[in-house]
Scaffold this motif. Sequence first.
Motif, short mmCIF file in Angstrom:
data_model
loop_
_atom_site.label_atom_id
_atom_site.label_comp_id
_atom_site.label_asym_id
_atom_site.label_seq_id
_atom_site.Cartn_x
_atom_site.Cartn_y
_atom_site.Cartn_z
N CYS A 162 0.83 -1.21 0.00
CA CYS A 162 0.00 0.00 0.00
C CYS A 162 0.86 1.26 0.00
O CYS A 162 0.56 2.21 -0.73
N CYS A 165 1.80 2.48 -3.36
CA CYS A 165 0.72 2.36 -4.36
C CYS A 165 0.08 3.72 -4.66
O CYS A 165 -0.12 4.53 -3.75
N PHE A 167 -2.90 4.29 -5.27
CA PHE A 167 -4.25 4.38 -4.70
C PHE A 167 -4.24 4.61 -3.19
O PHE A 167 -5.28 4.76 -2.58
N PHE A 168 -3.07 4.62 -2.59
CA PHE A 168 -2.99 4.73 -1.13
C PHE A 168 -3.13 6.18 -0.67
O PHE A 168 -2.47 7.07 -1.20
N CYS A 182 -7.91 3.20 0.73
CA CYS A 182 -7.56 2.70 -0.61
C CYS A 182 -8.56 3.32 -1.59
O CYS A 182 -9.76 3.04 -1.52
N LEU A 184 -8.79 2.73 -4.73
CA LEU A 184 -9.28 1.76 -5.71
C LEU A 184 -10.45 0.97 -5.14
O LEU A 184 -11.51 0.85 -5.76
N LEU A 185 -10.27 0.46 -3.92
CA LEU A 185 -11.34 -0.31 -3.28
C LEU A 185 -12.37 0.62 -2.65
O LEU A 185 -13.43 0.18 -2.23
N ARG A 195 -1.59 -3.91 2.82
CA ARG A 195 -1.14 -5.10 2.10
C ARG A 195 0.36 -5.03 1.78
O ARG A 195 0.89 -3.94 1.54
N CYS A 198 -0.14 -6.85 -2.92
CA CYS A 198 -1.51 -6.65 -3.40
C CYS A 198 -1.58 -6.85 -4.91
O CYS A 198 -0.85 -6.20 -5.66
N GLU A 200 -3.75 -5.73 -6.91
CA GLU A 200 -4.24 -4.52 -7.58
C GLU A 200 -3.24 -3.37 -7.52
O GLU A 200 -3.52 -2.29 -8.03
N HIS A 201 -2.12 -3.59 -6.88
CA HIS A 201 -1.15 -2.51 -6.68
C HIS A 201 -0.70 -1.89 -8.00
O HIS A 201 -0.44 -2.58 -8.98
S1 SF4 Z 1 -4.81 -1.15 -4.51
FE1 SF4 Z 1 -3.92 -2.63 -3.05
S2 SF4 Z 1 -1.85 -1.83 -2.60
FE2 SF4 Z 1 -3.03 -0.18 -3.55
S3 SF4 Z 1 -3.83 0.99 -1.78
FE3 SF4 Z 1 -5.41 -0.47 -2.46
S4 SF4 Z 1 -5.11 -2.28 -1.14
FE4 SF4 Z 1 -3.23 -1.03 -1.01
#
Ligand code: SF4
Length: 207
Positions: A162, A165, A167-168, A182, A184-185, A195, A198, A200-201
């Motif tokens: 994370c 990343c 998206f963090f 996150c 993305l999520l 993570r 990850c 999805e990183h």
């Molecule tokens: S996509 Fe994965 S690595 Fe990136 S912030 Fe979200 S959970 Fe963390």
Amino acid sequence: MGSVFEPAGQHGDVDAKLVAALERLSRVFQLLLRDAAREHGLSPIQAQFLVHLLFHDLELRRVGRLAREFDLTRATVSDAVGALERKGLVSREPWPGDGRVATLRLTPAGKALAGELSTWAEVIRERLEGTPAEEKEVVLRFLMGLIGSLQRAGVISVARMCVTCRFFRPDAHPGGDAPHHCALLDAPLAVADLRTDCPEHEPATAS
Ligand code: SF4
């Protein structure tokens, strides 16, 4: 500044002691992996490849990705993969996106062996059981920061964490139990949710 490995120079120097302690730990990891691999007639890198193949999807199983994942030369990867093929533990398949690219799949024997080998570091996890969760979270955050900094400095190539990343969003929810986010999520993240590998990183900056 003296060497971090000079005992006299470590006196009063927390940074030097941290480096020396991490180096000692890295030797523990090397020993555990070497012993687990040797038990099955494998080299440490062959054992690591099997475990990697067990837990990662097609893209990260491409032969060309392994060199980057493990910071190895292509020749070293090629030797290890060849040995695993000869032992009947992995097979090559064409990459669906480009038939010229090979991706690896574990054979049934390779899958069974990878499952056994995947527990090689459990003895270390067992040693963590008595440590309070808050203490471990501080260490986790520190280690992630250190690994991210080493990646940015070009010492290692890959760190799908994370903290590296795009998206963090650190400290997006200050004061809460899950202070990070996150994008993305679209979910808040507690330190325990951060993570270290990850799927999805995406790198925050080109690496
Ligand atoms: S996509 Fe994965 S690595 Fe990136 S912030 Fe979200 S959970 Fe963390």
